[in-house]
Design a protein around this motif. Structure first.
Motif, PDB file in Angstrom:
ATOM      1  N   GLY A 152       7.097   5.688   4.492  1.00  0.00           N
ATOM      2  CA  GLY A 152       6.469   4.637   3.682  1.00  0.00           C
ATOM      3  C   GLY A 152       7.360   3.419   3.499  1.00  0.00           C
ATOM      4  N   ILE A 162      -4.950   4.137  -2.188  1.00  0.00           N
ATOM      5  CA  ILE A 162      -6.312   4.509  -1.818  1.00  0.00           C
ATOM      6  C   ILE A 162      -6.559   5.883  -2.445  1.00  0.00           C
ATOM      7  CG2 ILE A 162      -7.855   5.078   0.099  1.00  0.00           C
ATOM      8  CD1 ILE A 162      -5.905   3.298   1.857  1.00  0.00           C
ATOM      9  N   ALA A 208       0.861  -1.194   0.000  1.00  0.00           N
ATOM     10  CA  ALA A 208       0.000   0.000   0.000  1.00  0.00           C
ATOM     11  C   ALA A 208       0.889   1.232   0.000  1.00  0.00           C
ATOM     12  CB  ALA A 208      -0.893  -0.009   1.233  1.00  0.00           C
ATOM     13  N   LEU A 268      -3.000   8.954   4.293  1.00  0.00           N
ATOM     14  CA  LEU A 268      -3.814   8.598   5.452  1.00  0.00           C
ATOM     15  C   LEU A 268      -2.907   8.199   6.611  1.00  0.00           C
ATOM     16  CD1 LEU A 268      -5.635   7.916   2.819  1.00  0.00           C
ATOM     17  CD2 LEU A 268      -6.883   6.430   4.362  1.00  0.00           C
ATOM     18  N   ALA A 328      -3.246  13.313   0.287  1.00  0.00           N
ATOM     19  CA  ALA A 328      -3.693  11.938   0.009  1.00  0.00           C
ATOM     20  C   ALA A 328      -3.101  10.917   0.969  1.00  0.00           C
ATOM     21  CB  ALA A 328      -3.339  11.574  -1.424  1.00  0.00           C
ATOM     22  N   ARG A 377       2.178   7.009  -2.935  1.00  0.00           N
ATOM     23  CA  ARG A 377       2.938   7.542  -4.081  1.00  0.00           C
ATOM     24  C   ARG A 377       3.210   6.436  -5.071  1.00  0.00           C
ATOM     25  NH1 ARG A 377       8.348   8.991  -1.766  1.00  0.00           N
ATOM     26  NH2 ARG A 377       7.880   7.281  -0.376  1.00  0.00           N
ATOM     27  N   PHE A 433       2.104  -2.449   4.695  1.00  0.00           N
ATOM     28  CA  PHE A 433       2.006  -1.007   4.972  1.00  0.00           C
ATOM     29  C   PHE A 433       3.359  -0.483   5.446  1.00  0.00           C
ATOM     30  CE2 PHE A 433      -2.122  -2.852   5.220  1.00  0.00           C
ATOM     31  CZ  PHE A 433      -2.957  -1.909   4.653  1.00  0.00           C
ATOM     32  N   GLY A 434       3.691   0.734   5.001  1.00  0.00           N
ATOM     33  CA  GLY A 434       5.019   1.271   5.292  1.00  0.00           C
ATOM     34  C   GLY A 434       5.095   2.112   6.563  1.00  0.00           C
ATOM     35  N   ARG A 435       6.254   2.696   6.746  1.00  0.00           N
ATOM     36  CA  ARG A 435       6.533   3.548   7.921  1.00  0.00           C
ATOM     37  C   ARG A 435       5.700   4.828   7.866  1.00  0.00           C
ATOM     38  NH1 ARG A 435      10.330   1.322   5.331  1.00  0.00           N
ATOM     39  NH2 ARG A 435      12.016   0.178   6.333  1.00  0.00           N
ATOM     40  N   GLU A 436       5.383   5.359   9.053  1.00  0.00           N
ATOM     41  CA  GLU A 436       4.575   6.585   9.125  1.00  0.00           C
ATOM     42  C   GLU A 436       5.238   7.726   8.356  1.00  0.00           C
ATOM     43  OE1 GLU A 436       5.355   4.664  11.682  1.00  0.00           O
ATOM     44  OE2 GLU A 436       3.757   4.613  13.204  1.00  0.00           O
ATOM     45  N   ARG A 437       6.561   7.852   8.516  1.00  0.00           N
ATOM     46  CA  ARG A 437       7.199   9.024   7.900  1.00  0.00           C
ATOM     47  C   ARG A 437       7.611   8.793   6.460  1.00  0.00           C
ATOM     48  NH1 ARG A 437      10.767  10.859  13.038  1.00  0.00           N
ATOM     49  NH2 ARG A 437       8.940  11.118  14.366  1.00  0.00           N
TER      50      ARG A 437
HETATM   51  N1  SAH Z   1       5.202   9.795   4.010  1.00  0.00           N
HETATM   52  C1  SAH Z   1       4.876   8.449   3.644  1.00  0.00           C
HETATM   53  C2  SAH Z   1       3.466   8.131   4.070  1.00  0.00           C
HETATM   54  C3  SAH Z   1       3.405   7.074   5.007  1.00  0.00           C
HETATM   55  S1  SAH Z   1       1.794   6.810   5.619  1.00  0.00           S
HETATM   56  C4  SAH Z   1       5.005   8.255   2.161  1.00  0.00           C
HETATM   57  O1  SAH Z   1       5.145   9.234   1.471  1.00  0.00           O
HETATM   58  O2  SAH Z   1       4.972   7.134   1.671  1.00  0.00           O
HETATM   59  C5  SAH Z   1       2.012   5.170   6.242  1.00  0.00           C
HETATM   60  C6  SAH Z   1       1.530   4.060   5.340  1.00  0.00           C
HETATM   61  O3  SAH Z   1       0.108   4.139   5.203  1.00  0.00           O
HETATM   62  C7  SAH Z   1       2.052   4.097   3.922  1.00  0.00           C
HETATM   63  O4  SAH Z   1       3.342   3.535   3.806  1.00  0.00           O
HETATM   64  C8  SAH Z   1       1.004   3.264   3.202  1.00  0.00           C
HETATM   65  O5  SAH Z   1       1.263   1.895   3.402  1.00  0.00           O
HETATM   66  C9  SAH Z   1      -0.281   3.648   3.928  1.00  0.00           C
HETATM   67  N2  SAH Z   1      -1.000   4.729   3.227  1.00  0.00           N
HETATM   68  C10 SAH Z   1      -1.217   6.003   3.628  1.00  0.00           C
HETATM   69  N3  SAH Z   1      -1.939   6.674   2.706  1.00  0.00           N
HETATM   70  C11 SAH Z   1      -2.192   5.813   1.700  1.00  0.00           C
HETATM   71  C12 SAH Z   1      -2.920   5.886   0.463  1.00  0.00           C
HETATM   72  N4  SAH Z   1      -3.515   7.000   0.054  1.00  0.00           N
HETATM   73  N5  SAH Z   1      -2.958   4.782  -0.309  1.00  0.00           N
HETATM   74  C13 SAH Z   1      -2.358   3.628   0.073  1.00  0.00           C
HETATM   75  N6  SAH Z   1      -1.684   3.495   1.216  1.00  0.00           N
HETATM   76  C14 SAH Z   1      -1.597   4.560   2.029  1.00  0.00           C
END
Ligand code: SAH
Length: 242
Positions: free
Chosen positions: A120, A135, A79, A144, A142, A82, A114-118
């Motif tokens: 991904g 998503i 997920a 979440l 965009a 970007r 799912f990736g890291r908060e900061r």
């Molecule tokens: N700054 C990071 C965002 C991480 S949010 C970045 O630019 O990648 C943490 C995780 O939530 C992401 O790695 C992804 O797995 C999931 N996530 C957040 N928003 C999303 C979206 N719009 N679509 C798919 N996965 C999302």
């Protein structure tokens, strides 16, 4: 309820997000939680936010790498908000992803990552995936929260499972159609890399070519039988000819 569907959280920073993700999963009938190198786990904040899903937290497995977390999976969907350069098959619509995932999960383990908060997922981690999903959201904002992304996709999976036409009955797949696990694909790519280097086709140790071929095979989705055919071909090429 959905035993073959695994949620993998990579290097989660806030333990509260692990708890909230466990709760999101349990509400949607998903129980298999794997944590790749969490910063702080077990943790009281994780347990507090699980609020009724503590059993998932207690059974969660902690591993050292994403490759280890998904080695037995036949489909691994990363997920990501970007899009990356790597041309992996991409689901623009989470419901289409969920239908495909539920169908594959009838026979073998699959994972949503799912990736890291900061930051991904890294490009190397995306390479451990067979697909990506985003998503759809406000183009100006965009991203979440991690556990909310888990909730949205877990809900899509649950909905796809509820609407599945032959809900409850899955005729065994013919061996021809069975998808290879990530570990089987990784062995194939190691073998291909070895042959490409030995033949002199590849000269750089980490050439982009290997990543491109990996993406090509991810799009082609060869069956287990086709992967073993390709391995046979590689072995024949490795043998010195008389
Ligand atoms: N700054 C990071 C965002 C991480 S949010 C970045 O630019 O990648 C943490 C995780 O939530 C992401 O790695 C992804 O797995 C999931 N996530 C957040 N928003 C999303 C979206 N719009 N679509 C798919 N996965 C999302």
């Amino acid at each position: 309820m959905l035993p073959n569907i695994r949620i993998v959280l990579v290097q989660t920073y806030h333990p509260g997000n692990i708890g909230a993700s466990a709760r999101a999963m349990k509400t949607m009938g998903i129980t298999d939680l794997v944590l790749v190198k969490p910063r702080c786990f077990p943790d009281t904040e994780a347990t507090r936010l699980a609020a009724g899903a503590e059993d998932l937290i207690e059974c969660a497995r902690v591993v050292d790498s994403l490759a280890e977390a998904v080695s037995d999976c036949v489909q691994v969907v990363g997920a990501s908000a970007r899009l990356r350069n790597l041309p992996l098959p991409h689901f623009d619509e989470p419901d289409a992803m969920a239908r495909d995932l539920v169908e594959n999960a009838a026979h073998d383990p699959v994972a949503l990552v799912f990736g890291r908060e900061r930051s991904g997922l890294t490009n190397d981690e995306i390479r451990c995936c067979s697909h990506q999903v985003s998503i759809p959201a406000n183009p100006d904002y965009a991203i979440l929260n991690l556990s909310q992304a888990v909730q949205v996709l877990a809900n899509e999976v649950f909905t796809a499972w509820r609407h599945r036409p032959e809900n409850g009955y899955h005729p065994p797949r013919a061996p021809m159609d069975r998808q290879p696990t990530q570990a089987q694909l990784a062995h194939f790519h190691d073998h291909l890399g070895r042959v490409m280097r030995q033949s002199g086709f590849l000269t750089q140790p980490h050439a982009q070519t290997e990543a491109q071929l990996q993406a090509l095979f991810a799009r082609a989705r060869p069956s287990r039988k086709e992967v073993s055919l390709l391995r046979g071909l590689l072995s024949a090429l490795e043998r010195p000819s008389d």
